[in-house]
Design an enzyme around this catalytic site. Structure first.
Site, PDB file in Angstrom:
ATOM      1  N   ARG A  81      -2.692   6.543  -0.382  1.00 40.84           N
ATOM      2  CA  ARG A  81      -1.291   6.371  -0.732  1.00 40.84           C
ATOM      3  C   ARG A  81      -1.201   5.578  -2.037  1.00 40.84           C
ATOM      4  O   ARG A  81      -2.097   4.819  -2.370  1.00 40.84           O
ATOM      5  CB  ARG A  81      -0.563   5.578   0.372  1.00 40.84           C
ATOM      6  CG  ARG A  81      -0.341   6.345   1.636  1.00 40.84           C
ATOM      7  CD  ARG A  81       0.530   5.563   2.606  1.00 40.84           C
ATOM      8  NE  ARG A  81      -0.130   4.397   3.154  1.00 40.84           N
ATOM      9  CZ  ARG A  81       0.073   3.151   2.781  1.00 40.84           C
ATOM     10  NH1 ARG A  81       0.936   2.865   1.829  1.00 40.84           N
ATOM     11  NH2 ARG A  81      -0.575   2.156   3.354  1.00 40.84           N
ATOM     12  N   TYR A 209      -2.539  14.393  -1.295  1.00 40.75           N
ATOM     13  CA  TYR A 209      -3.202  13.622  -0.244  1.00 40.75           C
ATOM     14  C   TYR A 209      -2.227  13.014   0.766  1.00 40.75           C
ATOM     15  O   TYR A 209      -1.205  12.424   0.389  1.00 40.75           O
ATOM     16  CB  TYR A 209      -4.016  12.497  -0.885  1.00 40.75           C
ATOM     17  CG  TYR A 209      -4.860  11.770   0.127  1.00 40.75           C
ATOM     18  CD1 TYR A 209      -6.103  12.272   0.507  1.00 40.75           C
ATOM     19  CD2 TYR A 209      -4.389  10.629   0.750  1.00 40.75           C
ATOM     20  CE1 TYR A 209      -6.856  11.635   1.475  1.00 40.75           C
ATOM     21  CE2 TYR A 209      -5.139   9.977   1.708  1.00 40.75           C
ATOM     22  CZ  TYR A 209      -6.369  10.492   2.064  1.00 40.75           C
ATOM     23  OH  TYR A 209      -7.112   9.858   3.023  1.00 40.75           O
ATOM     24  N   LYS A 218       4.932   9.258   6.396  1.00 42.71           N
ATOM     25  CA  LYS A 218       5.420   7.962   5.924  1.00 42.71           C
ATOM     26  C   LYS A 218       6.773   8.086   5.211  1.00 42.71           C
ATOM     27  O   LYS A 218       7.627   7.216   5.335  1.00 42.71           O
ATOM     28  CB  LYS A 218       4.399   7.323   4.979  1.00 42.71           C
ATOM     29  CG  LYS A 218       3.003   7.143   5.577  1.00 42.71           C
ATOM     30  CD  LYS A 218       3.000   6.190   6.737  1.00 42.71           C
ATOM     31  CE  LYS A 218       1.574   5.854   7.155  1.00 42.71           C
ATOM     32  NZ  LYS A 218       1.549   4.891   8.269  1.00 42.71           N
ATOM     33  N   HIS A 238       6.482   1.149  12.243  1.00 43.12           N
ATOM     34  CA  HIS A 238       5.065   1.447  12.027  1.00 43.12           C
ATOM     35  C   HIS A 238       4.295   0.942  13.254  1.00 43.12           C
ATOM     36  O   HIS A 238       3.583  -0.063  13.188  1.00 43.12           O
ATOM     37  CB  HIS A 238       4.622   0.731  10.745  1.00 43.12           C
ATOM     38  CG  HIS A 238       3.277   1.127  10.251  1.00 43.12           C
ATOM     39  ND1 HIS A 238       2.499   0.320   9.453  1.00 43.12           N
ATOM     40  CD2 HIS A 238       2.549   2.262  10.421  1.00 43.12           C
ATOM     41  CE1 HIS A 238       1.372   0.938   9.154  1.00 43.12           C
ATOM     42  NE2 HIS A 238       1.379   2.113   9.733  1.00 43.12           N
ATOM     43  N   SER A 260      -1.788  -1.493   8.129  1.00 42.10           N
ATOM     44  CA  SER A 260      -2.847  -0.499   7.952  1.00 42.10           C
ATOM     45  C   SER A 260      -4.207  -1.210   8.023  1.00 42.10           C
ATOM     46  O   SER A 260      -4.331  -2.354   7.562  1.00 42.10           O
ATOM     47  CB  SER A 260      -2.698   0.174   6.586  1.00 42.10           C
ATOM     48  OG  SER A 260      -1.369   0.607   6.412  1.00 42.10           O
ATOM     49  N   CYS A 262      -5.896  -2.233  10.684  1.00 43.46           N
ATOM     50  CA  CYS A 262      -6.066  -3.228  11.753  1.00 43.46           C
ATOM     51  C   CYS A 262      -6.410  -2.577  13.085  1.00 43.46           C
ATOM     52  O   CYS A 262      -6.369  -3.228  14.129  1.00 43.46           O
ATOM     53  CB  CYS A 262      -4.809  -4.069  11.907  1.00 43.46           C
ATOM     54  SG  CYS A 262      -4.591  -5.256  10.577  1.00 43.46           S
ATOM     55  N   ASP A 287       0.743   5.682  15.261  1.00 46.51           N
ATOM     56  CA  ASP A 287       1.161   5.186  13.938  1.00 46.51           C
ATOM     57  C   ASP A 287       2.653   4.889  13.819  1.00 46.51           C
ATOM     58  O   ASP A 287       3.016   3.946  13.126  1.00 46.51           O
ATOM     59  CB  ASP A 287       0.761   6.228  12.880  1.00 46.51           C
ATOM     60  CG  ASP A 287       0.777   5.688  11.464  1.00 46.51           C
ATOM     61  OD1 ASP A 287       0.372   4.521  11.273  1.00 46.51           O
ATOM     62  OD2 ASP A 287       1.214   6.404  10.555  1.00 46.51           O
ATOM     63  N   ARG A 378     -10.326  11.044   6.165  1.00 49.99           N
ATOM     64  CA  ARG A 378      -9.400  11.213   7.290  1.00 49.99           C
ATOM     65  C   ARG A 378      -9.721  12.415   8.159  1.00 49.99           C
ATOM     66  O   ARG A 378     -10.288  13.399   7.681  1.00 49.99           O
ATOM     67  CB  ARG A 378      -7.978  11.421   6.737  1.00 49.99           C
ATOM     68  CG  ARG A 378      -7.433  10.245   5.952  1.00 49.99           C
ATOM     69  CD  ARG A 378      -6.849   9.219   6.861  1.00 49.99           C
ATOM     70  NE  ARG A 378      -6.650   7.930   6.213  1.00 49.99           N
ATOM     71  CZ  ARG A 378      -5.961   6.943   6.761  1.00 49.99           C
ATOM     72  NH1 ARG A 378      -5.416   7.083   7.947  1.00 49.99           N
ATOM     73  NH2 ARG A 378      -5.849   5.794   6.147  1.00 49.99           N
TER      74      ARG A 378
HETATM   75  O1  O2Y Z   1      -1.242   8.554   4.617  1.00 49.18           O
HETATM   76  C1  O2Y Z   1      -2.185   8.259   3.892  1.00 49.18           C
HETATM   77  O2  O2Y Z   1      -2.300   8.728   2.779  1.00 49.18           O
HETATM   78  C2  O2Y Z   1      -3.254   7.361   4.312  1.00 49.18           C
HETATM   79  S1  O2Y Z   1      -2.638   5.860   4.936  1.00 49.18           S
HETATM   80  C3  O2Y Z   1      -2.265   6.109   6.615  1.00 49.18           C
HETATM   81  C4  O2Y Z   1      -2.572   7.289   7.247  1.00 49.18           C
HETATM   82  C5  O2Y Z   1      -2.282   7.426   8.578  1.00 49.18           C
HETATM   83  C6  O2Y Z   1      -1.682   6.400   9.230  1.00 49.18           C
HETATM   84  N1  O2Y Z   1      -1.370   5.252   8.606  1.00 49.18           N
HETATM   85  C7  O2Y Z   1      -1.668   5.077   7.323  1.00 49.18           C
HETATM   86  C8  O2Y Z   1      -1.278   3.759   6.744  1.00 49.18           C
HETATM   87  O3  O2Y Z   1      -1.611   3.408   5.630  1.00 49.18           O
HETATM   88  O4  O2Y Z   1      -0.588   2.994   7.444  1.00 49.18           O
HETATM   89 MN    MN Z   2      -0.009   3.742   9.314  1.00 50.71          MN
END
Ligand code: O2Y
Ligand code: MN
Length: 596
Positions: A81, A209, A218, A238, A260, A262, A287, A378
């Protein structure tokens, strides 16, 4: 290559004029070669996979040991991200708050439309109707993602309820979140993720991505939904959701918000250790949780997603057996390494040897200076692959939540577990969440960052208003869940973890459940209720009384500093900070000062 001068005929027969008009407008701007309305069928999934295998976007993994599993390698500059390129566009900057990058909506649209101009030339534009949450749930919300990435389509098929049923609901309701995405040139200089919460719309350009491109996750289910939830009286969080079933068959549902990295996925699908006979853990989500008060004032949760986009490295039979098992078939891997016999490989997998890394280069573990799998590689997999999947994840009414648990990665200060004194104090506990950065993140390792409610990257509006919204629930019901804070990551002076973590965390969840049921006492302290060490079951654990004492007590001096630092952080939100939250912080500070 033949390129169209006019947009292609839009093949939809949707009854919703607003949707058809929007798709036409997007085609006019982006100039795709074709338009494909996604049905969400398995046949469509297989067809797209075949196309991507043919053009090299996907690679088949070992068909015997990893049936129906595929590997995608993203651009090496597009592996995570991008918080610094993520914006919330509201008319008044104060509404986005200091917690978000901001741009006026007109500027945001102008910037994005310039990037999208002709961006889909020679490509197929996919129209993805999706529903976040069970299609028949009043708590669910729908969206349409338009993208030129077939990788996004197959991931959205796993991560959301995607296709015809979602489209039918959108046509009935007439309201949907509009997400427009193009992978563009994957140039980090031309990459932006923009949110327009007042318009329920998202524009994302320049990344293929995860959270940047799978807009249901998100962008919709957290940033846009949190904003929408405020006006509609619910919460988009979250949080993982799990059910803990006792040997007597009673299941308690708990929602946990951790930043994230944890271990939310690990906790959500934890396998109870042999020392806890008869206990079961059921996964509702790993999530995101959407929380609504029902007509009786009970807080209920749904997981808006239908799959997991989890971190691969570190997943093995010990750390997360359910995840390890569920990614043995029907999974998409992104940015992992490969073994000589075409199996996916990642650090701490514990079996196999990598010969190719996440960039598709030859790899020799004996001489390698970097991991074979990217630390943020992932898996995408259906939640139904998970052996601990709860069928209530499909229940339109969701599940009743008995406890909300906040947590972070703190090597010192935060005890193993404590309970907030009441809802208001619990909101302060959530607002004060902080976590140390890990090697999987960009920047220095071990730096403590405030991440209120684990929502710092995801809250679509000013945190001060968000805390007011959380506080307002106290006036609406007297049945709110209890709020707790946990920390699995306390270390001793030598850097050794004090608590074993993983499945043993069930012992802490059992304390939380006992507190919810009023079955045990606890010690009232200025920061909340701490456990009597003997109330946490440590049978069959190699853990000393001194360690349990360290895990269940606080140091007044360090907490005086911590609460002052929380106070300073809250003050940075200025006039909008709710007075009640400030008062809660001051009360803890005063009680700590008075305590001997
Ligand atoms: O979504 C992304 O690009 C990776 S980060 C992520 C992916 C799945 C669940 N949570 C996260 C996060 O950063 O909280
Ligand atoms: Mn997450």
């Amino acid at each position: 290559m033949h390129l169209r001068k006019t947009p292609p005929e839009n093949p939809t027969n949707t009854t919703l004029d607003a949707l058809k008009t929007w798709v036409d407008q997007v085609a006019e701007l982006t100039r795709p070669e074709d338009i494909h309305w996604c049905t969400g069928s398995d046949k469509e999934y297989r067809t797209l996979v075949s196309q991507m295998l043919a053009d090299g976007t996907l690679k088949t993994l070992n068909e015997t040991t990893y049936p129906n599993c595929y590997l995608h390698l993203s651009d090496p500059d597009d592996v995570a991200r991008v918080e610094h390129l993520t914006f919330v566009c509201t008319a008044d900057q104060q509404d986005a708050g200091p917690n978000n990058n901001w741009m006026p909506p007109a500027d945001g649209h102008a910037k994005m439309n310039a990037l999208f101009d002709g961006a889909m030339r020679g490509r197929t534009m996919y129209v993805i109707p999706y529903c976040m949450g069970p299609v028949d749930s009043p708590y669910s919300r729908c969206g349409i993602e338009i993208t030129d990435s077939p990788y996004v389509v197959i991931n959205m098929k796993i991560m959301t309820r995607m296709g015809e049923a979602a489209l039918a609901r959108i046509e009935r309701e007439g309201k949907f979140v509009r997400g427009l995405h193009s992978t563009g040139e994957l140039d980090p200089e031309r990459r932006f993720i923009m949110h327009f919460p007042d318009e329920l719309s998202i524009k994302s350009y320049g990344s293929g991505y995860g959270g940047n491109a799978l807009l249901g996750k998100k962008c919709h289910a957290l940033r846009i939904a949190s904003y929408q939830a405020r006006t509609e009286g619910w919460l988009a969080e979250h949080m993982l959701i799990l059910g803990v079933e006792s040997p007597e068959g009673e299941t308690t549902y708990i929602a946990c918000a951790f930043p994230s990295a944890c271990g939310k996925t690990n906790l959500a699908m934890m396998v109870p250790p042999a020392s806890q006979p008869g206990w079961k853990v059921w996964t509702l989500g790993d999530d995101i949780a959407w929380l609504h008060l029902d007509e009786d004032g009970q807080l209920r949760a749904i997981n808006p997603e239908s799959g997991y986009f989890g971190v691969v490295p570190g997943t093995n039979e010990k750390t997360n057996k359910n995840a390890y098992d569920m990614i043995q078939h029907d999974a998409i891997f992104t940015n992992v390494g490969q073994t000589a016999d075409g199996e996916p490989w990642w650090e701490q997998k514990k079996t196999g040897t990598p010969v190719i890394d996440w960039q598709g280069r030859d790899y020799d573990p004996a001489t390698a200076k970097a991991p074979a799998a990217h630390p943020n590689s992932r898996f995408t997999v259906s939640a139904k692959n998970n052996p601990s999947y709860s069928t209530l994840a499909d229940a339109p009414e969701g599940v009743p939540i008995s406890a909300i648990v906040f947590g972070g990665r703190r090597k010192e200060i935060a005890p193993l577990v404590y309970e907030a004194k009441d809802w208001k104090h619990g909101v302060l506990v959530g607002a004060g969440v902080a976590s140390e950065t890990t090697a999987a993140m960009v920047g220095n390792v071990g730096v403590v960052r405030r991440d209120p409610m684990a929502m710092k990257p995801f809250c679509g509006y000013n945190f001060a208003d968000y805390w007011s919204h959380w506080l307002s629930f106290d006036e609406r019901t007297d049945k709110l869940p209890k709020i707790f804070h946990v920390n699995w990551f306390r270390q001793d002076a030598d850097g050794k973890f004090l608590w074993p973590g993983f499945g043993e965390n069930l012992r802490v969840l059992r304390w939380i459940i006992d507190r919810c049921e009023g079955r045990i006492d606890a010690r009232r302290t200025p920061i909340g209720y701490l456990p009597n060490a003997e109330d946490i079951d440590t049978s069959e654990l190699d853990i000393s009384d001194e360690t349990m004492h360290a895990l269940t007590t606080i140091n007044r001096e360090t907490w005086l500093e911590e609460i002052a630092s929380i106070g300073e952080y809250l003050e940075s939100y200025g006039d909008r900070l709710p007075a009640d939250l400030k008062q809660e912080q001051q009360k803890v500070a005063e009680d700590l000062a008075k305590a001997s």
